[in-house]
Design a protein around this motif. Structure first.
Motif, short mmCIF file in Angstrom:
data_model
loop_
_atom_site.label_atom_id
_atom_site.label_comp_id
_atom_site.label_asym_id
_atom_site.label_seq_id
_atom_site.Cartn_x
_atom_site.Cartn_y
_atom_site.Cartn_z
N TYR A 75 0.83 -1.21 0.00
CA TYR A 75 0.00 0.00 0.00
C TYR A 75 0.87 1.26 0.00
O TYR A 75 0.53 2.25 -0.63
CB TYR A 75 -0.96 0.00 1.19
N TRP A 76 1.98 1.23 0.72
CA TRP A 76 2.90 2.37 0.73
C TRP A 76 3.45 2.60 -0.68
O TRP A 76 3.49 3.73 -1.16
CB TRP A 76 4.03 2.11 1.72
N GLN A 77 3.86 1.52 -1.34
CA GLN A 77 4.40 1.63 -2.70
C GLN A 77 3.35 2.12 -3.70
O GLN A 77 3.66 2.93 -4.58
CB GLN A 77 4.98 0.29 -3.15
N ILE B 47 3.68 5.53 -5.91
CA ILE B 47 3.53 5.57 -7.38
C ILE B 47 2.48 6.60 -7.78
O ILE B 47 2.69 7.40 -8.70
CB ILE B 47 3.15 4.17 -7.92
N ILE B 48 1.35 6.61 -7.09
CA ILE B 48 0.27 7.54 -7.44
C ILE B 48 0.67 8.98 -7.15
O ILE B 48 0.47 9.87 -7.99
CB ILE B 48 -1.03 7.17 -6.68
N VAL B 49 1.26 9.23 -5.98
CA VAL B 49 1.67 10.60 -5.63
C VAL B 49 2.71 11.11 -6.62
O VAL B 49 2.63 12.25 -7.10
CB VAL B 49 2.22 10.66 -4.18
N GLU B 50 3.68 10.30 -6.97
CA GLU B 50 4.70 10.73 -7.94
C GLU B 50 4.09 10.98 -9.31
O GLU B 50 4.49 11.91 -10.01
CB GLU B 50 5.83 9.71 -8.00
N ASP B 51 3.11 10.17 -9.69
CA ASP B 51 2.43 10.38 -10.96
C ASP B 51 1.63 11.68 -10.94
O ASP B 51 1.65 12.44 -11.91
CB ASP B 51 1.50 9.19 -11.27
N TYR C 89 1.60 7.11 2.20
CA TYR C 89 2.92 7.43 1.67
C TYR C 89 3.36 8.84 2.11
O TYR C 89 4.49 9.03 2.55
CB TYR C 89 2.93 7.33 0.14
N LEU C 90 2.45 9.79 2.02
CA LEU C 90 2.81 11.18 2.36
C LEU C 90 3.13 11.35 3.84
O LEU C 90 3.97 12.18 4.19
CB LEU C 90 1.68 12.13 1.95
#
Length: 163
Positions: A47-49, A53-57, A99-100
């Motif tokens: 879930y962290w990964q 991925i989504i935040v960086e996108d 992630y944040l």
């Protein structure tokens, strides 16, 4: 073995068999616990990964306000179809927040469940969030205990601010 049965009337063998059963039950319970911890740790890491991925996108499409909504909606639809429950829009949003709030995956503890982290990440103050994470681990708080204590603490602070 026939001599043992005759001499002790079967009680000795029953004790041996009960001991054997207890050893095997203990092994199975220990293995189940290890498997549960490993599954939980893997789930949190995944879930962290996904959040990363989504935040960086999203950072690549920072000027496009519709992109975030559409990407989350589409991700939810496709992932739910292919992998089942657990990929609602709100849960995908939680993965991004996870992630944040935990930029370093090493700070994530496998001793806490995904539900704990979903609740904890709603706490905006980083020190309070860290406090509640540690308390959940050290005091073995359930998610319900966490929400109750956090609510009571927030209510107490709100009342104190009013006075």
């Amino acid at each position: 073995m026939w001599y043992i049965i005759n001499i002790f009337g079967g009680h000795f063998i029953n004790d041996l068999i009960n001991n054997l059963i207890e050893q095997i039950k203990s092994l199975l319970e220990s293995s189940r616990q290890k498997i549960a911890v490993e599954v939980n740790t893997t789930l949190l890491s995944t879930y962290w990964q996904i959040g990363k991925i989504i935040v960086e996108d999203e950072e690549l499409h920072i000027g496009d306000s519709d992109y975030k909504k559409q990407s989350i909606r589409q991700l939810s639809k496709v992932l739910t179809t292919e992998f089942g429950e657990g990929f609602s829009r709100s849960n995908i949003y939680n993965m991004c927040q996870f992630y944040l709030t935990h930029k370093d995956v090493q700070t994530v503890s496998g001793q806490l469940s995904w539900s704990h982290y979903c609740e904890i990440q709603n706490i905006s103050d980083k020190q309070k969030r860290s406090f509640y994470e540690k308390e959940c681990i050290n005091s073995h708080w359930s998610v319900r205990s966490l929400t109750t204590r956090e609510s009571l603490f927030s209510a107490k602070n709100s009342l104190h601010d009013l006075l």
